[in-house]
Motif scaffolding. Sequence first.
Motif, mmCIF file in Angstrom:
data_model
loop_
_atom_site.group_PDB
_atom_site.id
_atom_site.type_symbol
_atom_site.label_atom_id
_atom_site.label_comp_id
_atom_site.label_asym_id
_atom_site.label_seq_id
_atom_site.Cartn_x
_atom_site.Cartn_y
_atom_site.Cartn_z
ATOM 1 N N THR A 59 0.822 -1.221 0.000
ATOM 2 C CA THR A 59 0.000 0.000 0.000
ATOM 3 C C THR A 59 0.851 1.265 0.000
ATOM 4 O O THR A 59 0.327 2.347 0.266
ATOM 5 C CB THR A 59 -0.912 0.003 1.241
ATOM 6 O OG1 THR A 59 -0.106 -0.184 2.419
ATOM 7 C CG2 THR A 59 -1.954 -1.094 1.157
ATOM 8 N N THR A 116 -9.745 5.342 -7.882
ATOM 9 C CA THR A 116 -10.074 5.519 -6.457
ATOM 10 C C THR A 116 -10.759 4.286 -5.871
ATOM 11 O O THR A 116 -10.372 3.814 -4.789
ATOM 12 C CB THR A 116 -10.967 6.761 -6.265
ATOM 13 O OG1 THR A 116 -10.268 7.904 -6.782
ATOM 14 C CG2 THR A 116 -11.283 6.967 -4.779
ATOM 15 N N PRO A 117 -11.797 3.721 -6.527
ATOM 16 C CA PRO A 117 -12.388 2.497 -5.960
ATOM 17 C C PRO A 117 -11.374 1.358 -5.860
ATOM 18 O O PRO A 117 -11.389 0.589 -4.896
ATOM 19 C CB PRO A 117 -13.515 2.164 -6.951
ATOM 20 C CG PRO A 117 -13.843 3.458 -7.611
ATOM 21 C CD PRO A 117 -12.552 4.200 -7.701
ATOM 22 N N ARG A 153 -8.152 1.633 -5.408
ATOM 23 C CA ARG A 153 -7.248 1.888 -4.284
ATOM 24 C C ARG A 153 -7.928 1.564 -2.960
ATOM 25 O O ARG A 153 -7.317 0.979 -2.057
ATOM 26 C CB ARG A 153 -6.796 3.349 -4.290
ATOM 27 C CG ARG A 153 -5.864 3.696 -5.429
ATOM 28 C CD ARG A 153 -5.232 5.056 -5.217
ATOM 29 N NE ARG A 153 -4.285 5.377 -6.274
ATOM 30 C CZ ARG A 153 -3.391 6.366 -6.198
ATOM 31 N NH1 ARG A 153 -3.351 7.116 -5.114
ATOM 32 N NH2 ARG A 153 -2.567 6.592 -7.196
ATOM 33 N N GLU A 154 -9.180 1.956 -2.856
ATOM 34 C CA GLU A 154 -9.896 1.699 -1.597
ATOM 35 C C GLU A 154 -10.062 0.198 -1.369
ATOM 36 O O GLU A 154 -9.972 -0.284 -0.239
ATOM 37 C CB GLU A 154 -11.266 2.390 -1.636
ATOM 38 C CG GLU A 154 -12.063 2.254 -0.344
ATOM 39 C CD GLU A 154 -11.267 2.677 0.879
ATOM 40 O OE1 GLU A 154 -11.369 1.985 1.924
ATOM 41 O OE2 GLU A 154 -10.534 3.694 0.800
ATOM 42 N N GLU A 155 -10.301 -0.546 -2.453
ATOM 43 C CA GLU A 155 -10.413 -2.001 -2.327
ATOM 44 C C GLU A 155 -9.102 -2.606 -1.838
ATOM 45 O O GLU A 155 -9.104 -3.490 -0.965
ATOM 46 C CB GLU A 155 -10.815 -2.602 -3.672
ATOM 47 C CG GLU A 155 -11.049 -4.115 -3.616
ATOM 48 C CD GLU A 155 -11.406 -4.690 -4.970
ATOM 49 O OE1 GLU A 155 -11.754 -5.896 -5.033
ATOM 50 O OE2 GLU A 155 -11.334 -3.954 -5.980
ATOM 51 N N TRP A 215 -6.722 -1.025 -0.120
ATOM 52 C CA TRP A 215 -6.540 -0.601 1.272
ATOM 53 C C TRP A 215 -7.384 -1.449 2.220
ATOM 54 O O TRP A 215 -6.918 -1.853 3.297
ATOM 55 C CB TRP A 215 -6.926 0.881 1.430
ATOM 56 C CG TRP A 215 -5.789 1.824 1.228
ATOM 57 C CD1 TRP A 215 -5.578 2.647 0.167
ATOM 58 C CD2 TRP A 215 -4.711 2.032 2.133
ATOM 59 N NE1 TRP A 215 -4.425 3.360 0.343
ATOM 60 C CE2 TRP A 215 -3.861 3.014 1.552
ATOM 61 C CE3 TRP A 215 -4.369 1.500 3.374
ATOM 62 C CZ2 TRP A 215 -2.701 3.466 2.174
ATOM 63 C CZ3 TRP A 215 -3.217 1.960 3.987
ATOM 64 C CH2 TRP A 215 -2.381 2.922 3.386
ATOM 65 N N ALA A 216 -8.641 -1.704 1.818
ATOM 66 C CA ALA A 216 -9.517 -2.516 2.672
ATOM 67 C C ALA A 216 -8.941 -3.911 2.858
ATOM 68 O O ALA A 216 -8.975 -4.482 3.951
ATOM 69 C CB ALA A 216 -10.920 -2.587 2.053
ATOM 70 N N ARG A 254 -6.069 -3.638 5.279
ATOM 71 C CA ARG A 254 -6.518 -3.456 6.669
ATOM 72 C C ARG A 254 -7.058 -4.756 7.241
ATOM 73 O O ARG A 254 -6.809 -5.093 8.405
ATOM 74 C CB ARG A 254 -7.567 -2.345 6.724
ATOM 75 C CG ARG A 254 -7.006 -0.952 6.524
ATOM 76 C CD ARG A 254 -8.019 0.119 6.893
ATOM 77 N NE ARG A 254 -9.146 0.133 5.966
ATOM 78 C CZ ARG A 254 -9.214 0.920 4.887
ATOM 79 N NH1 ARG A 254 -8.216 1.740 4.604
ATOM 80 N NH2 ARG A 254 -10.282 0.898 4.114
ATOM 81 N N LYS A 284 -6.361 5.639 9.142
ATOM 82 C CA LYS A 284 -7.250 6.462 8.320
ATOM 83 C C LYS A 284 -8.669 5.907 8.235
ATOM 84 O O LYS A 284 -9.521 6.505 7.578
ATOM 85 C CB LYS A 284 -6.670 6.600 6.907
ATOM 86 C CG LYS A 284 -5.332 7.322 6.891
ATOM 87 C CD LYS A 284 -4.790 7.452 5.477
ATOM 88 C CE LYS A 284 -3.447 8.167 5.460
ATOM 89 N NZ LYS A 284 -2.888 8.296 4.094
ATOM 90 N N ASN A 285 -8.921 4.802 8.874
ATOM 91 C CA ASN A 285 -10.260 4.216 8.868
ATOM 92 C C ASN A 285 -10.689 4.018 10.315
ATOM 93 O O ASN A 285 -10.116 3.189 11.028
ATOM 94 C CB ASN A 285 -10.248 2.890 8.109
ATOM 95 C CG ASN A 285 -11.641 2.309 7.942
ATOM 96 O OD1 ASN A 285 -12.212 1.735 8.866
ATOM 97 N ND2 ASN A 285 -12.183 2.450 6.736
#
Length: 1103
Positions: free
Chosen positions: A847, A859-860, A862-864, A866-867, A870, A894-895
């Motif tokens: 990441t 963006t989606p 990247r968020e996937e 990151w999720a 995490r 950040k979450n």
Amino acid sequence: MEPPAAKRSRGCPVGNEREPGTGARRCRPEPLLDLSAKRVAETWAFEQVEERFSRVPEPVQKRIVFWSFPRSEREICMYSSLGYQPPEGEQDARVPFTRGLHLLQSGAVDRVLQVGFHLSGSIRESGAPGEPEHLYQVSISFDRCKITSVSCGCDNRDLFYCAHVVALSLYRIRHAHQVELRLPISETLSQMNRDQLQKFVQYLISAHHTEVLPTAQRLADEILLLGSEINLVHGAPDPTAGAGIEDANCWHLDEEQIQEQVKQLLSNGGYYGASQQLRSMFSKVREMLRARDSNGARMLILMTEQFLQDPRLALWRQQGAGMTDKCRQLWDELGALWVCVILSPHCKPDERAGWLQLLGTWDKLNVCPLEEGNYSLDSPSLRSTMMSSTGSEDEEEVTIASPRHTVFGRALQAGELHWRDSHLQRILASDSYGPSLMSSMGSDKSAFDPQGRPLWLGEPFPTACARVDTLRAHGYPHKALRLACAIINSLRLQQRHQLESYKQQKKELLHKGATCVTNTEGWVGHPLDPIGCLCRALLEACRLEEETLSLYPDSGVEKRKVVYQHVQVPGNPGESYLALALEVALLGLGQQRALPEGLYAQDKVVRSEEQLLGLLEDVALDERLVQVLRKQAGLLLEGGPFSGFGEVLFRESVPMHTCAHYLFTALLPHDPDLAYRLALRAMRLPVLETTIPAGEAHPNPLDSIMSNRFPRWFILGHLETRQCELASTMLTAAKGDTKWLHSVLGCIQQNIHSPALLFKLAQDACKTATPANVPPDTVLLGVALELGLQVMRMTLNTMTWRRREMVRWLVSCATEIGSPALMNIMQNWYSLFTPVEAATIVAVTGTTHTTLLRLQLDTPGREELWACARTLALQCAMKDPQNCALPALTLCEKNHAAFEAAYQIVLDAAAGGLGHAHLFTVARYMEHRGLPLRAYKLATLALAQLSIAFNQDSHPAVNDVLWACSLSHSLGRQELSAIVPLIIRSIQCAPMLSDILRRWTLSAPGLGPLGARRAAKPLGADRAPLCQLLDAAVAAYITTSHSRLTHISPRHYGDFIEFLGKARETFLLAPDGHLQFSQFLENLKQTYKGKKKLMLLVRERFG
């Protein structure tokens, strides 16, 4: 060196005819006188001529003397080009032959005179800068076209002739008619009367009176004495009259210098140059044998005697240690040379008997080295191996019961061989020998193959090849080729019989899946090097090179690339020696054979394979040779238990990786399918394979490597490296071909058991798949990733120092493939990584900003990612909270939901026994994140688990405790009051308690807005909540004092007084502290009044 002694006594010859002119034009035939004189000069000693003929005319004598000097510069070169091979560029300046040639061409040779069989001359040589010119007197004696002795004023002590002897010899060969020629001096003396003889003697004595006068007087006295020994001998010695009939006819060889040189080189055996020089001496022996020079055996005897006198042999024997590899290789060469000498086809029986007697004596010496490896002296003949079966599974363990033997054992065995076999003699004599020539004699049909070509089946294959090497070594190249062809015909017939035998038992063997080894002795690496002998003999016949004098016959590295051409085998229009060389090399390399015992023997197998393949790599492949490759590759694949590429293998058989690498590279441009099938079959390494019963879990792959095996495979690491190189070559070649890439991948996963090598393969594949400025090959990248995943699984429970590097590379490789691959390894991390690796390397590296840029995600996406990271971090934190809690909190900052989940994991882990050190670390992180209350909560949980004894002043947690106290003090009176009981319960160390107490009394607790202190009074030590801490500190000082005084020694009295000083400071914090401290001291004085010196120090300090 002293002048040569007289060879024989000589009477007064008859005849005083003068020599006519000898100038002859080249366009005219040579005179009969010269033709006959040449022949006589080569074969007869001059004494024999005189005894055979009562009167030899002077012209005839002169022609015989003239032609008795060596006529070939090659022989002069052979005796003046030994010595270590100097660095390239310095050769011409340091080789005696080249130096002598330069002296000749520069006109340095002068005053050349030949008197009978004696040549003399002067050589002028320039000195070093600033030094005068040197003048050397050189004399040479010769007989029957051989130089028998040399003498030079340079006193050069070397194995062979100096440059000055070379210069004079070459002058005599090139300018023979310019040399003044005289008959032996005795012929001249016989023409003088008494007065002339007296005058001659007196002038001679006068010219050299300081050297010869004592000798002249002694001889005169003996001659005047009638009964002296000198008067009983007819005639007188003449050093210019040549050798006698009984004298040995051989080239001059300085035996003493050879022995000294070998002894010195052996004493420097640890140096590379010494081994090279000894090898060059062995090569010189072979050169002499090839020239049929008797000095070859003579020099070998001298070298062998010095080898046996090497003091290291006794030391190694005493210590039970093996000799060095360099020394062992030299002994191997020595033994092989003796086989060639004993097998000589032209030596006399008495010579062979003498050599065998010497070998028998040496063989019995305790220090004589043994032959390495479990090779037998009595191998089966080719005839018997044709009848051998494929064996059964019960015979899988093959043991060799033959006794150990020395390096001379094979030479002694060669003494039992002879060349008298009629079939063998006909093979050697003719290229057209066949059954048609023998029909009238009723020849044995088994002596020929179905095509009518001769076979040689009567002895073991290595022995037959030793005959080829011997013929080649002794200068019979055509006979060597004829015998080599007969042996290859026998091998082909044997191969056909083996294939037929295998076809009959193929179904049974494939069902068993195992076989015994059919060749207990491999041909590659064998002490007699049979395959190498055949290949070198055949390739030598095909070699294109200029006919020049070889200054470095011992050189192992060719200065220019060797070029070979097809040379037809006489009587076989479809055959060429070059194709036969390739065929026999592949037969030997592809033979299924057991690995020999012993480190050196196994290393020799590897070295011999590399040498053979080095020969083959110099051969440029044409269509004819490619057809040979195809045919042999097919036969190797179908060879069953006789081939190392067969479908079933003996567990201890030698792997085929090196041979397969050559075949794959050579066949790939012409027949890719065959190349891949052969290479994939060769990837096996059966010694590492283990049979796992059905239903049982597969053990750690590394366990099989450490399993007990017989014999021990000392070169296993090298074999695995070769296996890896073959796999890497196939992966690179298969780039862009999905079918073969997946086949190679499956083969690698099945056969390679070393994680380090698999990781190297994965790295190589990734590098090949991602060239610069070119789109990556996604299929090959996938292969690299699969190999990396296998490495992760193999090393998960057997951590290596390279594990961290491997994990980082795997993330990088997955990143090259794309986001799905990266998320896949995150989602399946349990089987690949430890929690620490997953949380600190995989999730973090996956990441980073650099990784996100490389993936080019929206963006989606990247968020996937990151999720997924995490989720991975939280799972790792639950599995290993001690090491993964903080990385998980950091990753989830950040979450909010993920951060809260991570924080809860830490709280749950604290209840489950998470250590105080980790809790303090997370607490400090929380304060740094601006969450002091959570930090305080974690600090109290850590203090609840902490215990610091009275004597642990330097406990690792001291700084953490002081930080926690500072944090609680900053939060306010309520938090401070809550933490005091925890401090009292966890800490028994008096100095630490007093330090905390003093810190808390310096300022008021709590912080105002923006961190400013509240306007409140500092806390008093005598009031709540600090009064409890003060009481605990005083009690701790009292308890610690009594504990220390129980076992105190005088050298610690000073430390104890300082300790009491700190205690008094703490006591005085209480309103009645002075009184309490006085009572404490009185109690100490009464209780420990026996420690008078200590109590005296207490009174002096505290009263």
